[in-house]
Design an enzyme around this catalytic site. Structure first.
Site, PDB file in Angstrom:
ATOM      1  N   CYS A 132      33.173  32.360  37.706  1.00  0.00           N
ATOM      2  CA  CYS A 132      33.601  33.592  38.370  1.00  0.00           C
ATOM      3  C   CYS A 132      34.785  33.246  39.251  1.00  0.00           C
ATOM      4  O   CYS A 132      34.642  32.504  40.228  1.00  0.00           O
ATOM      5  CB  CYS A 132      32.467  34.187  39.198  1.00  0.00           C
ATOM      6  N   GLY A 133      35.965  33.742  38.895  1.00  0.00           N
ATOM      7  CA  GLY A 133      37.167  33.384  39.630  1.00  0.00           C
ATOM      8  C   GLY A 133      37.193  33.913  41.046  1.00  0.00           C
ATOM      9  O   GLY A 133      37.569  33.201  41.987  1.00  0.00           O
ATOM     10  N   GLU A 150      32.521  44.237  33.373  1.00  0.00           N
ATOM     11  CA  GLU A 150      31.907  42.916  33.297  1.00  0.00           C
ATOM     12  C   GLU A 150      30.512  42.996  32.684  1.00  0.00           C
ATOM     13  O   GLU A 150      29.704  43.845  33.065  1.00  0.00           O
ATOM     14  CB  GLU A 150      31.800  42.297  34.694  1.00  0.00           C
ATOM     15  N   CYS A 204      37.770  41.333  38.476  1.00  0.00           N
ATOM     16  CA  CYS A 204      37.140  40.157  37.879  1.00  0.00           C
ATOM     17  C   CYS A 204      38.193  39.061  37.831  1.00  0.00           C
ATOM     18  O   CYS A 204      39.226  39.221  37.177  1.00  0.00           O
ATOM     19  CB  CYS A 204      36.620  40.489  36.483  1.00  0.00           C
ATOM     20  N   THR A 242      38.307  35.938  36.496  1.00  0.00           N
ATOM     21  CA  THR A 242      38.631  35.308  35.216  1.00  0.00           C
ATOM     22  C   THR A 242      39.319  36.303  34.287  1.00  0.00           C
ATOM     23  O   THR A 242      40.174  35.924  33.485  1.00  0.00           O
ATOM     24  CB  THR A 242      37.368  34.731  34.536  1.00  0.00           C
TER      25      THR A 242
END
Length: 327
Positions: free
Chosen positions: A77-78, A219, A228, A230
């Site tokens: 999870c970025g 997501e 989000c 990523t």
């Protein structure tokens, strides 16, 4: 069980941080999943997109595990990684660190402020995998690069990439963006289906101008979120591959929760992405969790003073998107 937690967000994507490396907290795998479902339930007094468990690592400065609101574990999870980076760096007095995640050990660092008085961190997003088996996506071909999937749409062209979370990305116009196409398509590929047996994150991307894109993501395990990390990283990569943006050059990525910067690095046939954005703390809380009863009580809660600065950024972003998210 009494727990001290922090709630924070990256681009409006909000999480609870649970410290397992200094507190001595210990959970079974079932308890980690159940705790995420309990705390993240937005019908309670708390609520969030997920829980970040910050743990010891034998090979890095720390380890992050991510559990979604539905109790499932995400490989990465970025936006959450920026919060984990801040927590680890501040706890250990570091400006640079390496964080162990499910698929890779990733470099993170404190970064110059994205906006005045906003804690900003840069995190590495990798590995980047185009092999459809990595998602997985069941199609009779090795990769999917800007191509149609007739089972999903006759008009849209998709790129599939794992970073390492699986992403399905398409560039769209404003009319498509404002329609219910993304919702219907996302629900299809995240329910029982033959294409994506494990589900997939679905992003619709609108190029605003060179060096600027807008990304909205559905997501898996969560639904539509403010942002989000990523997905924004993978979307930036896709625009570079389509020569709409440049490698090695910062891209402003707008989202419903704010704004980040992404820099896509190309090394031969390999890629990695730097994701740069806020790591904002919202409040500290103490909770008493009863796993047997599937319930918790908030014992105390202290709001922090960081969100006001982010609100100013978010307000500017919304004004910008209202003026530019047309055509």
């Amino acid at each position: 069980m009494k727990l001290d937690i922090i709630k924070g967000h990256g681009s409006g994507n909000d999480f609870f941080l649970v410290d397992e490396f200094t507190t001595g907290y210990s959970f079974t795998e079932t308890e980690r999943s159940e705790l995420a479902k309990l705390l993240c339930n937005r019908e309670t007094s708390l609520g969030a997109d997920g829980v970040l468990y910050i743990m010891n690592s034998e090979r890095a400065d720390g380890k992050m595990r991510v559990f979604n609101a539905d109790g499932s574990e995400a490989s990465m999870c970025g936006n959450g990684l920026r919060l984990a980076a801040r927590y680890l760096c501040e706890s250990k007095g570091l400006d640079h660190a390496v964080v162990e995640t499910m698929k890779a050990d990733l470099k993170v660092s404190k970064y110059k402020e994205l906006y005045p008085d906003i804690q900003t961190y840069q995190v590495e997003i990798s590995p980047v995998l185009f092999d459809l088996k990595a998602l997985p996506l069941n199609l009779p071909q090795p990769v999917l690069m800007n191509e149609r999937i007739p089972q999903l749409s006759e008009e849209l062209e998709f790129t599939a990439v794992a970073v390492p979370n699986p992403h399905l990305i398409t560039l769209v116009d404003t009319v498509t963006l404002k329609s219910d196409t993304q919702k219907l398509l996302s629900e299809k590929v995240n329910g029982p289906n033959q294409l994506f047996p494990d589900g997939v994150n679905v992003s619709f991307v609108k190029v605003l101008q060179t060096g600027e894109i807008y990304v909205r993501t559905f997501e898996r395990g969560v639904g539509f979120t403010n942002a989000c990390g990523t997905a924004m990283s993978a979307s930036s990569l896709v625009t570079c591959l389509q020569q709409l943006n440049q490698f090695e050059t910062a891209i402003d990525v707008y989202n419903n929760g704010g704004k980040v910067k992404c820099i896509v690095h190309q090394q031969g046939k390999n890629y990695r992405i730097d994701l740069i954005g806020n790591a904002t703390y919202l409040f500290n809380a103490s909770v008493d969790v009863d796993f047997d009863k599937g319930a918790f009580a908030v014992l105390s809660k202290k709001d922090l003073a960081e969100q006001s600065s982010y609100n100013r950024l978010q307000s500017e972003v919304q004004e910008y998107l209202m003026a530019n998210l047309e055509g």
